[in-house]
Design a protein around this motif. Structure first.
Motif, PDB file in Angstrom:
ATOM      1  N   HIS A  90      -4.149  54.741  44.447  1.00  0.00           N
ATOM      2  CA  HIS A  90      -3.554  54.904  43.689  1.00  0.00           C
ATOM      3  C   HIS A  90      -2.197  53.393  44.103  1.00  0.00           C
ATOM      4  CE1 HIS A  90      -3.195  59.669  43.218  1.00  0.00           C
ATOM      5  NE2 HIS A  90      -3.520  58.901  42.106  1.00  0.00           N
ATOM      6  N   ASN A  94      -0.440  51.001  40.862  1.00  0.00           N
ATOM      7  CA  ASN A  94       0.487  50.800  40.897  1.00  0.00           C
ATOM      8  C   ASN A  94       1.046  49.288  41.512  1.00  0.00           C
ATOM      9  OD1 ASN A  94       1.389  53.592  40.213  1.00  0.00           O
ATOM     10  ND2 ASN A  94       2.444  54.091  41.761  1.00  0.00           N
ATOM     11  N   THR A 127       6.468  50.952  33.584  1.00  0.00           N
ATOM     12  CA  THR A 127       6.539  51.896  34.187  1.00  0.00           C
ATOM     13  C   THR A 127       6.108  53.061  33.836  1.00  0.00           C
ATOM     14  OG1 THR A 127       9.373  50.308  34.035  1.00  0.00           O
ATOM     15  CG2 THR A 127       9.206  53.173  34.959  1.00  0.00           C
ATOM     16  N   THR A 128       6.321  54.044  32.415  1.00  0.00           N
ATOM     17  CA  THR A 128       5.711  55.179  32.434  1.00  0.00           C
ATOM     18  C   THR A 128       4.270  54.782  32.706  1.00  0.00           C
ATOM     19  OG1 THR A 128       6.615  54.334  30.001  1.00  0.00           O
ATOM     20  CG2 THR A 128       4.510  56.103  30.067  1.00  0.00           C
ATOM     21  N   LEU A 129       3.207  53.968  32.942  1.00  0.00           N
ATOM     22  CA  LEU A 129       1.928  54.148  33.705  1.00  0.00           C
ATOM     23  C   LEU A 129       2.652  54.140  34.854  1.00  0.00           C
ATOM     24  CD1 LEU A 129       0.237  51.395  32.104  1.00  0.00           C
ATOM     25  CD2 LEU A 129      -0.389  53.933  30.974  1.00  0.00           C
ATOM     26  N   ILE A 131       4.813  55.554  36.237  1.00  0.00           N
ATOM     27  CA  ILE A 131       5.329  57.515  36.938  1.00  0.00           C
ATOM     28  C   ILE A 131       4.142  58.550  37.030  1.00  0.00           C
ATOM     29  CG2 ILE A 131       6.768  58.686  35.351  1.00  0.00           C
ATOM     30  CD1 ILE A 131       8.341  56.798  34.882  1.00  0.00           C
ATOM     31  N   ILE A 132       3.053  58.082  35.595  1.00  0.00           N
ATOM     32  CA  ILE A 132       1.877  58.671  35.171  1.00  0.00           C
ATOM     33  C   ILE A 132       1.423  58.693  36.452  1.00  0.00           C
ATOM     34  CG2 ILE A 132       0.005  58.892  33.629  1.00  0.00           C
ATOM     35  CD1 ILE A 132       1.941  58.231  31.996  1.00  0.00           C
ATOM     36  N   ILE A 133       0.220  58.164  37.388  1.00  0.00           N
ATOM     37  CA  ILE A 133      -0.124  57.560  38.712  1.00  0.00           C
ATOM     38  C   ILE A 133       1.168  59.058  39.257  1.00  0.00           C
ATOM     39  CG2 ILE A 133      -1.154  56.169  39.724  1.00  0.00           C
ATOM     40  CD1 ILE A 133      -1.216  54.006  37.627  1.00  0.00           C
ATOM     41  N   SER A 134       2.436  58.391  39.257  1.00  0.00           N
ATOM     42  CA  SER A 134       2.614  59.009  40.819  1.00  0.00           C
ATOM     43  C   SER A 134       3.270  60.055  40.479  1.00  0.00           C
ATOM     44  CB  SER A 134       4.275  57.763  41.257  1.00  0.00           C
ATOM     45  OG  SER A 134       3.891  56.744  41.153  1.00  0.00           O
ATOM     46  N   ARG A 135       2.742  61.325  39.243  1.00  0.00           N
ATOM     47  CA  ARG A 135       3.191  62.098  38.386  1.00  0.00           C
ATOM     48  C   ARG A 135       3.784  62.863  39.768  1.00  0.00           C
ATOM     49  NH1 ARG A 135      -1.787  61.301  37.084  1.00  0.00           N
ATOM     50  NH2 ARG A 135      -2.708  62.800  37.506  1.00  0.00           N
ATOM     51  N   TYR A 136       2.120  62.897  40.767  1.00  0.00           N
ATOM     52  CA  TYR A 136       2.832  64.336  41.655  1.00  0.00           C
ATOM     53  C   TYR A 136       4.033  64.158  42.479  1.00  0.00           C
ATOM     54  CZ  TYR A 136       2.493  66.423  47.049  1.00  0.00           C
ATOM     55  OH  TYR A 136       3.366  67.129  47.819  1.00  0.00           O
ATOM     56  N   TYR A 138       6.998  64.140  41.168  1.00  0.00           N
ATOM     57  CA  TYR A 138       7.607  64.760  40.129  1.00  0.00           C
ATOM     58  C   TYR A 138       7.440  66.328  40.536  1.00  0.00           C
ATOM     59  CZ  TYR A 138       9.303  60.591  38.297  1.00  0.00           C
ATOM     60  OH  TYR A 138       9.748  58.989  38.421  1.00  0.00           O
TER      61      TYR A 138
END
Length: 334
Positions: A90, A94, A127-129, A131-136, A138
């Motif tokens: 990740h 990122n 940025t959207t990508l 955030i998707i990778i770091s969704r944990y 959220y």
């Protein structure tokens, strides 16, 4: 009513606040007498009434954004290795997305160039990508927030989420010229780069935590997994948990002694360095004691199992180290 002691793994622990949250959630349950969470080992030692079931404990922890799992030390060691590998992956993803995002955003500021639609789209996409990778962050953060028990992930989720939402509204405002007052700046790079640094921090944290428990992990890795047991005049390889007191166990040359017991047939030299630190093999004959996790170096030995499972010397060493890790001074609880 009789009480029982049990240790479970806890996924999602990152700070002292997480420890406090999990302990509080479990202690609020009727039937839980004591709960002690270990951040380094990512587990919880519970004293409960025999009537309480695992699903009840699991649901209480799940409601606060954590996961309670039934796992043995070997699985914990494997899980930690997978977690570090996942965080490294990740971090790389990122970083690859975050560096160009930072360059594009900072380039506009440093050269004072007007924002164009192409740059806005690129920043939004990158940025959207991230955030998707770091969704944990959220999922865990908002779950904890909804249960009125916010943690560090809640702070990260709120901060980066606010920056992303504001930038999204600003993008629409700038592109369509809607004239919304105060929505004329973009902070996509703030949200993205914060998540990059948070992921870097979590990766370094996981690495450091793994090193603090390295000695215990080595013990877990050296623990025997299987053994050859005589069943109906045949030798069958069975899991260590299936070996019972009184079973006849065969140890082949180069094999690991699975449990504690006494030699009833054969002679050999056994390396007991995993337990005693003594490098020179010790001669074993009929009547001599064998200790689990030792290594048979030469001849075939047949032993009678006397201590199995958590009663073996090696298992008790692991338990003592684990108990030491779990022990807390009163000031820590405060």
């Amino acid at each position: 009513m009789e009480s029982i002691l049990k240790t479970y793994g806890v996924k999602g622990l990152h700070c002292a606040g997480c420890v406090s949250t999990v302990e509080k959630a479990l202690l609020e349950l009727e039937g839980v007498l004591n709960a002690s969470v270990n951040l380094s080992l990512e587990n919880v030692k519970l004293e409960t009434e025999s009537s309480i079931i695992f699903e009840t404990l699991q649901d209480a922890v799940q409601d606060h954004g954590y996961t309670l799992v039934e796992e043995n030390p070997e699985k914990y060691s494997e899980r930690k290795e997978k977690e570090i590998h996942s965080l490294r992956k990740h971090l790389i993803y990122n970083g690859v997305l975050g560096i160009p995002l930072l360059i594009i955003a900072m380039g506009e500021m440093m050269h004072d160039t007007p924002m164009n639609f192409g740059n806005i789209l690129i920043q939004l996409f990158l940025t959207t990508l991230i955030i998707i990778i770091s969704r944990y962050y959220y999922i865990n953060g908002f779950t904890a927030l909804f249960h009125k028990n916010p943690n560090m992930n809640s702070l990260v989720a709120l901060g980066t989420g606010a920056a992303f939402t504001y930038s999204l509204i600003s993008s629409v405002n700038l592109f369509y010229g809607l004239g919304f007052a105060g929505f004329n700046q973009l902070y996509f790079e703030s949200a993205g780069i914060i998540l990059v640094f948070i992921t870097l921090g979590r990766y370094l944290e996981a690495r450091a935590r793994s090193q603090t428990t390295q000695a215990l992990m080595e013990l877990f890795k050296n623990a025997p997994r299987t053994g050859f047991v005589r069943k109906e005049d045949k030798w069958q390889e069975v899991p260590i948990e299936a070996i019972k007191e009184g079973d006849e166990v065969m140890i082949k040359p180069g094999g690991q002694i699975p449990v504690d017991g006494v030699v009833i047939e054969g002679a050999s030299f056994v390396n007991e360095s995993a337990l005693t630190g003594e490098a020179l093999p010790v001669e074993k004959q009929v009547g001599d004691v064998l200790m689990g996790a030792s290594m048979n170096t030469s001849g075939i030995l047949i032993m009678k199992a006397e201590k199995v499972g958590k009663e073996t010397i090696f298992s008790r060493i692991i338990q003592l180290v684990e108990d030491t890790q779990n022990t807390k001074a009163p000031i820590q609880s405060l």
